[in-house]
Design an enzyme around this catalytic site. Structure first.
Site, PDB file in Angstrom:
ATOM      1  N   GLU A 250      10.563 -17.885  30.047  1.00 62.67           N
ATOM      2  CA  GLU A 250      11.040 -17.086  31.291  1.00 62.67           C
ATOM      3  C   GLU A 250      11.496 -17.668  32.593  1.00 62.67           C
ATOM      4  O   GLU A 250      11.046 -16.823  33.797  1.00 62.67           O
ATOM      5  CB  GLU A 250      10.745 -15.843  31.639  1.00 62.67           C
ATOM      6  CG  GLU A 250      10.447 -15.059  30.026  1.00 62.67           C
ATOM      7  CD  GLU A 250      10.182 -13.432  30.356  1.00 62.67           C
ATOM      8  OE1 GLU A 250      10.019 -13.197  31.067  1.00 62.67           O
ATOM      9  OE2 GLU A 250      10.455 -13.135  28.224  1.00 62.67           O
TER      10      GLU A 250
ATOM     11  N   GLU B 138      10.800 -14.657  21.041  1.00 65.10           N
ATOM     12  CA  GLU B 138      10.476 -13.026  21.396  1.00 65.10           C
ATOM     13  C   GLU B 138      11.373 -11.509  21.902  1.00 65.10           C
ATOM     14  O   GLU B 138      12.737 -11.624  21.956  1.00 65.10           O
ATOM     15  CB  GLU B 138      10.400 -12.622  23.372  1.00 65.10           C
ATOM     16  CG  GLU B 138       8.645 -13.908  23.689  1.00 65.10           C
ATOM     17  CD  GLU B 138       8.593 -13.359  25.149  1.00 65.10           C
ATOM     18  OE1 GLU B 138       8.691 -12.272  25.631  1.00 65.10           O
ATOM     19  OE2 GLU B 138       7.628 -14.366  26.037  1.00 65.10           O
TER      20      GLU B 138
END
Length: 516
Positions: A197, A320
Site C-alpha cells: 500500500e 487483500e
C-alpha cells in the site's frame, strides 16, 4: 358481473406474478473449452499480519504454552489450515510490513529487541515470532511463504539481505548467519511483495515515484540460485485507482515484475462500517454491493494490464480482500476483531467465483486475515478454537484448486432492496485432473430462493452429489459455546434430467456440486 370481473382480474394478476417469478429463475450454460485457463490454487491464499491477536495469542502461543503446539504454533490451527489446503501465506503485513525490520526477529529470542506496533494498537511486541518461525510454519503447512518486504522505512540492502538469508545455499554473510541460527538449508522463498500500500501506510507515495522505487528494490533482489527465480509483486492499486495500475504496467520493465497487487474490502462506509453482528438488511445489501464490485474492479484493471502486456506475463494478485466491519464491543479498536456470519460466507463464495472466472489473469489472492482479524477463517479464545462460515466455504471450494476453468454463461434474477438491485446468483465451474466437474453456486438474496437451471449436456455426466452452507438467519455465526451451529451439510434439492441440472438455492446459501 362486477364480482366475476374482479375475480378474473385477480387471477390475471396472480398468473402475471407467477409468470414473473418463473422468468426470474437463473440459467447457466456450460461452455467447455480446451483453451480455458487453470484456476491457480494460489487464489486460495491467506494473510497473517502482526495485527491484534492474529500472530500473538492467535497462531503463536509460545513453546511453553499449555495449548498443544509445534514450535509455539497451535496444533489445532495447523491441522485446520492443512484441511483447507492453503497454498500460500502472506506475512508480516500489511501496514506492519513497512515498519518491520526482519533482523530483529532472528537469533536467540532473549537477545531480540522489542518493537512498538504503531499501526495496530501501539502494543509492544517482543519479536519472538520471526522469520524462522514463519517459514518453518509454512513448511509444516505445505504452503508457499509470501514475504512482504519493508520499502517504507527500510533500505534496499535490508531487503536484499533478507532474500539472501532465506534463499542462498552458498557461502555468504547472510547464509552463514542463517546457519548460526539453526537452519542449514535455505527455505527457497519465491513470492515477495516489494512494499505494501505504497499509496497509503506504505509511504503515501505518488505512483510515479513508487514505480522508480520498485525498480530500484527489485533490481537488487537477487534470485540467489532459486530455481525459476523470484516472483516479485508490486504494491498495487486500492479499489478503482486505475491510474496506479496504468503507471506500474507502463513504467516498470516486465522482466522485473511478475505480479501487480490489488486491494479491495467489502466496506459500506469507511467512517461507519456497521456491526459484524446485528446488522440490518440495508447494511447487508450494501456489503453485497461492495463484494460484487470486485467483478468490475478486476475486469477494468485487467483491461489495463492487457493493454501493456497482451501476452499475459504479469499476474493480477488480489492480496487483500474480505469484509471489514466495526470491531466487536469491548475489544481493542486497533485489533480489528469481528465476528463471522453467513454474510461473510456470501462474500467468500461470490469473490472466489469471480476470481475463478478471471483465472486467465488472477493467479493469486489472500483473504484478510487468517486468525482473529477481519474476515478470519479461525477464531480463538484461550484454548478454544472455532471455524467460521468463511472457513467452510473455502474448504468446500478447494476442489477448484489447479482445476481447469469451465467457462459459463449466466442469466440471473435480481436481488432487490428498495429501489436498488444486484444480481442474486453468482457461479463458476471447473474440471479437475480426475475428470470430476465442480459447480459453485451462491444465492445472495436475503429473502428468496432461486431455482437455477444448468445445461450440463456438453459434459455428459452420469450424476451429481452436493454440499450446502446456509442457516436460519443471515446473522447466524459459530461461537465458542456453539462451535458447529453453521457447517456444511449434504444437499439434495437438485435433479438431473436430459442434460439439465435444476438446483433450488435457498436464500443466502452456498452450494458446491460434484459431477462425474
Amino acid at each position: 358481473m362486477k364480482n366475476k370481473l374482479q375475480i378474473i382480474g385477480a387471477l390475471l394478476v396472480a398468473l402475471s406474478c407467477f409468470s414473473l417469478v418463473s422468468a426470474q429463475d437463473a440459467t447457466i450454460r456450460i461452455i467447455p473449452s480446451d483453451d480455458a485457463p487453470t484456476i491457480s490454487r494460489h487464489i486460495y491464499g491467506h494473510f497473517a499480519e502482526h495485527l491484534g491477536r492474529c500472530i500473538y495469542d492467535g497462531l503463536y502461543v509460545g513453546e511453553k504454552s499449555n495449548i498443544p503446539n509445534t514450535e509455539g504454533v497451535r496444533n489445532d490451527i495447523i491441522n485446520a489450515l492443512k484441511e483447507l489446503k492453503i497454498p500460500n501465506l502472506r506475512w508480516p503485513g500489511g501496514c506492519f510490513a513497512d515498519t518491520y525490520h526482519w533482523k530483529d526477529g532472528v537469533g536467540p529470542q532473549s537477545e531480540r529487541p522489542t518493537i512498538v506496533n504503531t499501526w495496530w494498537g501501539n502494543v509492544t511486541e517482543d519479536n519472538s515470532f520471526g522469520t524462522h518461525n514463519f517459514l518453518n510454519l509454512c513448511e509444516e503447512l505445505g504452503a508457499e511463504p509470501y514475504l512482504a518486504g519493508n520499502v517504507g522505512s527500510g533500505e534496499v540492502q535490508e531487503l536484499a539481505d533478507w532474500v539472501q538469508y532465506v534463499n542462498f545455499d552458498g557461502i555468504s554473510p547472510m547464509s552463514d548467519w542463517r546457519k548460526e541460527n539453526g537452519r542449514d538449508k535455505p527455505w527457497g522463498v519465491k513470492y515477495w511483495g516489494v512494499g505494501n500500500e505504497a499509496w497509503g501506510c506504505g509511504g503515501n507515495m505518488r505512483v510515479e515515484y513508487y514505480a522508480d522505487i520498485y525498480r530500484k528494490y527489485a533490481t537488487f533482489m537477487s534470485d540467489a540460485g532459486l530455481e525459476g527465480g523470484l516472483y516479485k509483486i508490486a504494491s498495487g492499486a486500492s479499489n478503482d485507482d486505475y491510474h496506479w495500475t496504468e503507471v506500474l504496467m507502463r513504467d516498470i520493465p516486465h522482466n522485473l515484475l511478475q505480479g501487480v497487487a490489488l486491494h479491495h474490502y467489502s466496506v459500506i462506509d469507511w467512517n461507519a462500517k456497521g456491526p459484524s453482528v446485528g446488522f440490518s438488511e440495508e447494511q447487508y445489501f450494501k456489503t453485497m454491493e461492495q463484494a460484487w464490485l470486485m467483478e468490475e474492479l478486476v475486469t477494468k484493471h485487467v483491461e489495463i494490464m492487457d493493454k501493456y502486456d497482451p501476452k499475459g506475463k504479469v499476474d493480477l494478485v488480489v492480496d487483500e480482500w474480505g469484509g471489514w466491519y466495526d470491531v466487536m464491543e469491548d475489544t481493542n479498536p486497533g485489533f480489528l476483531y469481528q465476528q463471522n456470519t453467513m454474510r461473510d460466507a456470501m462474500i467468500a463464495g461470490m469473490t472466489l467465483n469471480i476470481f475463478h472466472n478471471h483465472a486467465r489473469r488472477v493467479k493469486m489472492a489472500n483473504l484478510a486475515q487468517v486468525v482473529n482479524v477481519l474476515q478470519a477463517v479461525i477464531l480463538t479464545e484461550g484454548e478454544k478454537m472455532i471455524l467460521t462460515p468463511t472457513y467452510h466455504v473455502m474448504k468446500m471450494y478447494n476442489v477448484h484448486q489447479d482445476a481447469q476453468l469451465i467457462p459459463i454463461e449466466l442469466a440471473t434474477p435480481d436481488y432487490a432492496y428498495n429501489d436498488e438491485k444486484l444480481p442474486a446468483v453468482n457461479a463458476s465451474a471447473s474440471k479437475d485432473a480426475e475428470g470430476k466437474v465442480h459447480i459453485s453456486l451462491v444465492n445472495i438474496d436475503a429473502n428468496k430462493s432461486n431455482t437455477i437451471s444448468v445445461d450440463v449436456s456438453a459434459l455428459k455426466l452420469k450424476g451429481f452429489t452436493a454440499e450446502i452452507l446456509t442457516s436460519k438467519t443471515l446473522e447466524d455465526h459459530n461461537t465458542f459455546e456453539s462451535p458447529e451451529k453453521i457447517q456444511p451439510e449434504k444437499f439434495k434439492k437438485f435433479k438431473l434430467k436430459k442434460g439439465i441440472l435444476e438446483v433450488e438455492l435457498p436464500p443466502f446459501s452456498v452450494v458446491v456440486l460434484e459431477g462425474n
